[in-house]
Scaffold this active site. Structure first.
Site, PDB file in Angstrom:
ATOM      1  N   TYR A 159      57.909  45.517   6.123  1.00 57.04           N
ATOM      2  CA  TYR A 159      58.072  46.929   5.772  1.00 57.04           C
ATOM      3  C   TYR A 159      57.286  47.237   4.497  1.00 57.04           C
ATOM      4  O   TYR A 159      56.551  48.227   4.421  1.00 57.04           O
ATOM      5  CB  TYR A 159      59.560  47.228   5.587  1.00 57.04           C
ATOM      6  CG  TYR A 159      59.900  48.676   5.335  1.00 57.04           C
ATOM      7  CD1 TYR A 159      60.050  49.568   6.400  1.00 57.04           C
ATOM      8  CD2 TYR A 159      60.105  49.156   4.046  1.00 57.04           C
ATOM      9  CE1 TYR A 159      60.381  50.901   6.172  1.00 57.04           C
ATOM     10  CE2 TYR A 159      60.430  50.481   3.805  1.00 57.04           C
ATOM     11  CZ  TYR A 159      60.564  51.359   4.883  1.00 57.04           C
ATOM     12  OH  TYR A 159      60.890  52.674   4.645  1.00 57.04           O
ATOM     13  N   LYS A 193      54.157  49.767   4.363  1.00 56.13           N
ATOM     14  CA  LYS A 193      54.207  50.993   3.555  1.00 56.13           C
ATOM     15  C   LYS A 193      53.132  50.988   2.460  1.00 56.13           C
ATOM     16  O   LYS A 193      52.593  52.051   2.124  1.00 56.13           O
ATOM     17  CB  LYS A 193      55.612  51.182   2.961  1.00 56.13           C
ATOM     18  CG  LYS A 193      56.695  51.441   4.023  1.00 56.13           C
ATOM     19  CD  LYS A 193      56.430  52.731   4.790  1.00 56.13           C
ATOM     20  CE  LYS A 193      57.564  53.090   5.740  1.00 56.13           C
ATOM     21  NZ  LYS A 193      57.301  54.323   6.483  1.00 56.13           N
ATOM     22  N   SER A 204      55.090  57.089   3.437  1.00 57.68           N
ATOM     23  CA  SER A 204      55.091  55.728   2.892  1.00 57.68           C
ATOM     24  C   SER A 204      56.517  55.487   2.390  1.00 57.68           C
ATOM     25  O   SER A 204      57.491  55.776   3.090  1.00 57.68           O
ATOM     26  CB  SER A 204      54.028  55.606   1.798  1.00 57.68           C
ATOM     27  OG  SER A 204      54.076  54.341   1.190  1.00 57.68           O
TER      28      SER A 204
HETATM   29  P1  NAP Z   1      65.650  57.452  10.781  1.00 59.53           P
HETATM   30  O1  NAP Z   1      66.849  58.285  10.488  1.00 59.53           O
HETATM   31  O2  NAP Z   1      65.828  56.135  11.465  1.00 59.53           O
HETATM   32  O3  NAP Z   1      64.621  58.362  11.615  1.00 59.53           O
HETATM   33  C1  NAP Z   1      63.398  57.851  12.089  1.00 59.53           C
HETATM   34  C2  NAP Z   1      63.169  58.355  13.497  1.00 59.53           C
HETATM   35  O4  NAP Z   1      61.913  57.822  13.972  1.00 59.53           O
HETATM   36  C3  NAP Z   1      64.240  57.841  14.477  1.00 59.53           C
HETATM   37  O5  NAP Z   1      64.553  58.805  15.462  1.00 59.53           O
HETATM   38  C4  NAP Z   1      63.538  56.635  15.069  1.00 59.53           C
HETATM   39  O6  NAP Z   1      64.092  56.162  16.280  1.00 59.53           O
HETATM   40  C5  NAP Z   1      62.147  57.200  15.239  1.00 59.53           C
HETATM   41  N1  NAP Z   1      61.152  56.176  15.550  1.00 59.53           N
HETATM   42  C6  NAP Z   1      61.157  54.876  15.159  1.00 59.53           C
HETATM   43  N2  NAP Z   1      60.102  54.235  15.678  1.00 59.53           N
HETATM   44  C7  NAP Z   1      59.422  55.142  16.428  1.00 59.53           C
HETATM   45  C8  NAP Z   1      58.261  55.057  17.238  1.00 59.53           C
HETATM   46  N3  NAP Z   1      57.591  53.904  17.423  1.00 59.53           N
HETATM   47  N4  NAP Z   1      57.808  56.187  17.827  1.00 59.53           N
HETATM   48  C9  NAP Z   1      58.479  57.345  17.679  1.00 59.53           C
HETATM   49  N5  NAP Z   1      59.613  57.475  16.964  1.00 59.53           N
HETATM   50  C10 NAP Z   1      60.083  56.380  16.336  1.00 59.53           C
HETATM   51  O7  NAP Z   1      64.865  57.136   9.454  1.00 59.53           O
HETATM   52  P2  NAP Z   1      64.517  58.039   8.150  1.00 59.53           P
HETATM   53  O8  NAP Z   1      65.288  57.500   7.027  1.00 59.53           O
HETATM   54  O9  NAP Z   1      64.539  59.466   8.482  1.00 59.53           O
HETATM   55  O10 NAP Z   1      63.018  57.553   7.946  1.00 59.53           O
HETATM   56  C11 NAP Z   1      61.878  58.364   8.202  1.00 59.53           C
HETATM   57  C12 NAP Z   1      60.693  57.742   7.506  1.00 59.53           C
HETATM   58  O11 NAP Z   1      60.958  57.681   6.099  1.00 59.53           O
HETATM   59  C13 NAP Z   1      60.400  56.302   7.928  1.00 59.53           C
HETATM   60  O12 NAP Z   1      59.001  56.107   7.985  1.00 59.53           O
HETATM   61  C14 NAP Z   1      60.994  55.477   6.824  1.00 59.53           C
HETATM   62  O13 NAP Z   1      60.393  54.216   6.693  1.00 59.53           O
HETATM   63  C15 NAP Z   1      60.721  56.365   5.623  1.00 59.53           C
HETATM   64  N6  NAP Z   1      61.560  56.126   4.457  1.00 59.53           N
HETATM   65  C16 NAP Z   1      62.899  56.309   4.504  1.00 59.53           C
HETATM   66  C17 NAP Z   1      63.659  56.076   3.356  1.00 59.53           C
HETATM   67  C18 NAP Z   1      65.151  56.274   3.337  1.00 59.53           C
HETATM   68  O14 NAP Z   1      65.777  55.946   2.310  1.00 59.53           O
HETATM   69  N7  NAP Z   1      65.773  56.802   4.377  1.00 59.53           N
HETATM   70  C19 NAP Z   1      63.038  55.650   2.176  1.00 59.53           C
HETATM   71  C20 NAP Z   1      61.659  55.477   2.166  1.00 59.53           C
HETATM   72  C21 NAP Z   1      60.917  55.716   3.317  1.00 59.53           C
HETATM   73  P3  NAP Z   1      65.196  54.937  16.188  1.00 59.53           P
HETATM   74  O15 NAP Z   1      66.431  55.574  15.597  1.00 59.53           O
HETATM   75  O16 NAP Z   1      65.349  54.469  17.589  1.00 59.53           O
HETATM   76  O17 NAP Z   1      64.594  53.888  15.285  1.00 59.53           O
END
Ligand code: NAP
Length: 254
Positions: free
Chosen positions: A158, A162, A144
């Site tokens: 978003y 979430k 989330s």
């Molecule tokens: P990230 O670096 O963009 O990594 C996410 C990965 O998931 C990317 O490789 C992305 O591909 C892939 N992806 C997106 N849509 C997909 C789909 N439909 N099927 C399969 N793979 C898919 O992001 P992250 O920061 O690690 O985020 C991971 C999770 O944590 C997410 O759910 C995000 O909402 C959550 N989150 C992150 C933060 C933060 O501060 N970083 C905070 C709260 C929650 P693309 O690069 O092509 O999109």
């Protein structure tokens, strides 16, 4: 050397980048066998190489989590390769376009909900079906966000998705507890990943300003979310279920 996930078969989505890649490495260190899923083939294969270098048994499967056939194929691959599914980190997500509620396009709304909410539900649906068949329980952790616990400006789809993940996590925890399937969520605060870099944009002082807003005065690292997910997937968290757990340096405590 044993780990807290010794021998467990774990699915990780969004494994090709950020938190998913860090989780893949932490789960590998904790001796899980890994089924890595991401829709970006290059990123997924790079993570596969990294965990294999750590000695993990692992496979990668190109997957769009918003497509039921793809998600079913991930579980099928896990069973074909390792014989079962013990745990899953349903982490893939997108941030979508920045726009306040009345300016959010229907296209952006549908895309974000499809990946961030429907995608998590589809993963849970396939994983739970398999865990019920196996009859030994299991553990699921969904990603989330702090935006799943409170409102954030400029990303209504978003925030809705979430919050939906937090709700779905509780609903499923209540439904499957008697089958020994524990279901929790991590709610990351601002974490240094490619997604966060996109959100902060080019502004040089954006990260420091953001970091100053929280009690620990810094952004989190992807590994800090990965450690929480690994613990929640492990038997060490045996009495924890239905929790959307902030891992956010205290942002939500303010
Ligand atoms: P990230 O670096 O963009 O990594 C996410 C990965 O998931 C990317 O490789 C992305 O591909 C892939 N992806 C997106 N849509 C997909 C789909 N439909 N099927 C399969 N793979 C898919 O992001 P992250 O920061 O690690 O985020 C991971 C999770 O944590 C997410 O759910 C995000 O909402 C959550 N989150 C992150 C933060 C933060 O501060 N970083 C905070 C709260 C929650 P693309 O690069 O092509 O999109």
């Amino acid at each position: 050397m044993s780990g807290i996930l010794d021998g467990k078969v774990a699915i990780i989505t969004g494994a090709g980048s950020g938190i998913g890649r860090a989780a893949s490495r932490v789960f590998a260190r904790e001796r899980a066998r890994l089924v890595l899923a991401d829709w970006v083939e290059a990123g997924g294969n790079e993570t596969l190489r990294l965990v294999q270098d750590l000695g993990a048994d692992a496979v990668f499967i190109k997957t769009d989590v918003s497509r039921w056939e793809d998600v079913k194929a991930v579980v099928t691959k896990a069973v074909a390769t390792f014989g079962r599914v013990d745990c899953a980190f349903n982490n893939a997500g997108i941030e979508g376009e920045s726009a306040v509620t009345h300016e959010c396009s229907l296209e952006n709304w549908n895309k974000v909900i499809a990946v961030d909410l429907t995608g998590v539900w589809l993963c849970m649906k396939a994983e739970i079906e398999q865990m019920l068949k196996q009859g030994h329980g299991g553990a699921i952790v969904n990603t989330s966000s702090g935006a799943g616990l409170a409102g954030v400006r400029g990303m209504p789809a978003y925030v809705a998705a979430k919050h939906g993940v937090a709700g779905l996590t509780k609903a499923a925890a209540v439904e499957y507890g008697r089958h020994k399937i524990r279901i929790n969520a991590v709610c990351p605060g601002p974490i240094r990943t490619p997604m966060m870099a996109r959100l902060l944009g080019e502004r040089p002082d954006a990260e420091q300003r953001f970091a100053r807003g929280g009690p620990l005065k810094r952004l989190g690292e992807a590994e800090e979310i990965a450690e929480a997910a690994a613990w929640l997937c492990s038997d060490r968290a045996s009495y924890v279920t239905g929790v959307p757990m902030p891992v956010d340096g205290g942002f939500m405590a303010q």
